[in-house]
Design an enzyme around this catalytic site. Structure first.
Site, PDB file in Angstrom:
ATOM      1  N   CYS A  90     -46.692  48.487   9.035  1.00 42.06           N
ATOM      2  CA  CYS A  90     -45.542  49.283   9.480  1.00 42.06           C
ATOM      3  C   CYS A  90     -44.248  48.528   9.314  1.00 42.06           C
ATOM      4  CB  CYS A  90     -45.680  49.656  10.945  1.00 42.06           C
ATOM      5  SG  CYS A  90     -47.247  50.355  11.287  1.00 42.06           S
ATOM      6  N   ASN A  93     -53.335  43.183  15.696  1.00 43.09           N
ATOM      7  CA  ASN A  93     -53.435  43.539  14.278  1.00 43.09           C
ATOM      8  C   ASN A  93     -52.884  42.474  13.348  1.00 43.09           C
ATOM      9  OD1 ASN A  93     -51.126  44.660  15.786  1.00 43.09           O
ATOM     10  ND2 ASN A  93     -50.338  45.196  13.778  1.00 43.09           N
ATOM     11  N   GLN A 120     -57.847  47.984  16.256  1.00 43.27           N
ATOM     12  CA  GLN A 120     -58.446  46.894  15.459  1.00 43.27           C
ATOM     13  C   GLN A 120     -59.718  46.350  16.107  1.00 43.27           C
ATOM     14  OE1 GLN A 120     -57.322  46.089  12.535  1.00 43.27           O
ATOM     15  NE2 GLN A 120     -55.259  46.954  12.538  1.00 43.27           N
TER      16      GLN A 120
HETATM   17  C1  LIG Z   1     -53.175  47.762  16.727  1.00 43.96           C
HETATM   18  C2  LIG Z   1     -52.831  49.049  16.049  1.00 43.96           C
HETATM   19  N1  LIG Z   1     -52.463  50.107  16.783  1.00 43.96           N
HETATM   20  C3  LIG Z   1     -52.163  51.280  16.229  1.00 43.96           C
HETATM   21  C4  LIG Z   1     -52.217  51.465  14.869  1.00 43.96           C
HETATM   22  C5  LIG Z   1     -51.893  52.809  14.293  1.00 43.96           C
HETATM   23  O1  LIG Z   1     -53.070  53.406  13.854  1.00 43.96           O
HETATM   24  P1  LIG Z   1     -53.083  54.740  12.987  1.00 43.96           P
HETATM   25  O2  LIG Z   1     -52.815  54.315  11.593  1.00 43.96           O
HETATM   26  O3  LIG Z   1     -54.453  55.301  13.172  1.00 43.96           O
HETATM   27  O4  LIG Z   1     -52.042  55.643  13.533  1.00 43.96           O
HETATM   28  C6  LIG Z   1     -52.580  50.394  14.065  1.00 43.96           C
HETATM   29  C7  LIG Z   1     -52.578  50.530  12.596  1.00 43.96           C
HETATM   30  O5  LIG Z   1     -52.185  49.649  11.874  1.00 43.96           O
HETATM   31  C8  LIG Z   1     -52.904  49.161  14.658  1.00 43.96           C
HETATM   32  O6  LIG Z   1     -53.265  48.104  13.936  1.00 43.96           O
END
Ligand SMILES: Cc1ncc(COP(=O)(O)O)c(C=O)c1O
Length: 488
Positions: free
Chosen positions: A412, A239, A267
């Site tokens: 995050c 990501n 992603q």
């Molecule tokens: C690689 C990856 N995994 C997990 C997530 C979490 O996804 P969600 O927002 O659907 O919980 C994201 C979101 O940014 C992400 O980029």
């Protein structure tokens, strides 16, 4: 020509949400009409009220337009986004954080907020049957995109839940005899935190390093697999830097060693070709809001043959084959299904569009002195471009770029000023990690926006470097590594 091509390649960017408003109003008027053929229908009072509210917001927004840094000769071209609905807003290049909802997705969803309100798990009457039918249609669309059987799709609230479910679910089911999990240092926080929790429960976790390109080494993985390894969890597309891990090789190795392979494809789903059978993927996490679908929605792919068992983390009414209890939300499920259907039908057009804009952006940014692309140049999803601008502090650059919505990494962790752990894992030092910015390009990004961003970045990087004593020294030919800095 496809409808979305019409929307994003013929209409200028700021017409997009205008279009969305007229499209969505058709769904209020009649759930059976095609949104496309009725795009000229006037907005309902609900929309007019929203537009009036937004007018006030627009006035406010223009009084708080971010100003250029002090002393700068930079001219802020005011980028007007969605002026009728949300006032003046920055250009949006944060597609890894989330993508705008496709108007056709919204149109699909609205009917479930008006007429089709039955509980899909009510099996005794037509209200339940009709929403259940819509859910099964959506499940088929979500499955088709990765060549899976619809029965292998478990709907969830998003990729975070999927990752928790896959890691904790497999670990807890097989944990009596298999107490070891392999993952990588550059996974999303929700994978890493799930692993930490499992460590507290007595599991052992191997966190594989990555090379300077951001890729895991297959020999490291092979060596790490043990007799008691139950799961390998390696993300598909990163990501922060967009690199694609060698999924097929990982899948083959795992299958050979009878270890389950989970991939976080938040992603990747719909953005790179994925065939779960060809790649030997056993579990896969998917998020709807990364593919122009609604937030709060996702799916976990769970292989049926050879069967993967997981201990559910949510217990209750036994929905979703007992793996994820709770009433499904038909508007979200149907929107997600429509988003997946569109990703499949418009894959070629989207890919060509994103590739063209990303290459333009990347080539221009990398032509600025002292810049570097983070992550592999070849093994990447093109819509994620992460660039380091040496001698410029990333946060200062973001502050100087208030007219562009960008991030220096994961949404995050963007609240913290910690440099990215992903870039650290690639070997970047604090300074370089701090000077990095991620650019996310998507279906609705326009060339005009990319041109604007190239100009803005070039100007402001130059401006900030002119203020930097370090850059001054570099220009004088001083080797910064030779300096002994005095402490306070
Ligand atoms: C690689 C990856 N995994 C997990 C997530 C979490 O996804 P969600 O927002 O659907 O919980 C994201 C979101 O940014 C992400 O980029």
């Amino acid at each position: 020509m496809f409808r979305s091509q019409l929307i994003h390649r013929v209409l200028p960017a700021n017409k997009h949400l205008l279009n969305l408003r007229s499209v969505s109003s058709t769904a209020f008027l009649s759930t059976s009409q095609s949104p496309i053929s009725n795009a000229s229908v006037k907005s309902t009072p609900i929309h007019s009220a929203a537009a009036a509210g937004a007018g006030a917001a627009s006035a406010n927004a223009s009084s708080t337009i971010p100003q250029p840094p002090k002393g700068s000769s930079i001219e802020f071209k005011l980028s007007k986004r969605d002026p009728n609905q949300f006032g003046s807003r920055p250009i949006y290049l944060d597609m890894q954080a989330t993508t705008p909802t496709d108007p056709r997705v919204l149109d699909k969803m609205l009917q479930f907020y008006t007429g089709l309100y039955g509980n899909p798990h009510s099996s005794t009457h037509a209200y339940g049957w009709e929403t259940d039918k819509a859910i099964e249609e959506a499940r088929t669309h979500v499955a088709n995109l990765i060549h899976a059987d619809p029965k292998e799709i478990i709907f969830t609230s998003g990729a975070t839940e999927c990752n928790n479910m896959a890691l904790k679910g497999v670990a807890r089911f097989y944990g009596k005899t298999k107490k070891h999990i392999i993952t990588s240092q550059t996974e999303h926080k929700c994978v890493l935190d799930s692993c930490r929790r499992l460590q507290e429960e007595g599991f052992e976790i191997t966190y594989l390093p990555v090379d300077k390109e951001g890729l895991i080494n297959m020999e490291d993985l092979e060596k790490a697999i043990r007799k008691d390894t139950c799961l390998v969890s390696i993300m598909a597309v990163n990501n922060e830097i967009g690199v694609i891990q060698p999924l097929e090789e990982i899948g083959k190795l795992c299958r050979k060693n009878k270890v389950f392979f989970h991939t976080d494809a938040a992603q990747a789903y719909g953005k790179i070709p994925i065939d779960v059978n060809k790649l030997h993927i056993d579990l896969m996490s998917i998020s709807s809001h990364k593919i122009y679908g609604p937030m709060g929605m996702g799916a976990l792919y769970v292989r049926r043959r050879p069967r993967v068992r997981i201990e559910p983390i949510i217990n209750g009414g036994g929905q979703e084959r007992g793996l994820r209890s709770g009433t499904l939300a038909p508007p979200l499920v149907a929107g997600f299904g429509e988003a997946a259907r569109l990703m499949a039908s418009e894959y070629d057009a989207d890919h060509a569009h994103i590739l063209k804009l990303a290459n333009k952006l990347m080539d221009n940014l990398l032509s600025i002195e002292h810049t570097q692309l983070n992550g592999s140049r070849e093994q990447r999803f093109p819509g994620c471009v992460n660039v380091s601008f040496a001698y410029v502090e990333g946060e200062s650059l973001l502050m100087a770029l208030k007219d562009v919505a960008l991030s220096s990494g994961s949404a995050c962790t963007s609240a913290s000023l910690e440099p990215s752990y992903v870039l650290h894992a690639l070997g970047a030092d604090d300074a370089l990690a701090h000077s990095s910015i991620r650019f996310g390009i998507g279906r609705f990004t326009t060339e005009e926006e990319v041109d604007y961003v190239i100009d803005a970045i070039t100007q402001r990087v130059n401006f900030l470097r002119e203020l930097s004593p370090l850059y001054e020294m570099v220009k004088e030919g001083i080797d910064l590594n030779s300096i002994e800095w005095a402490g306070h």
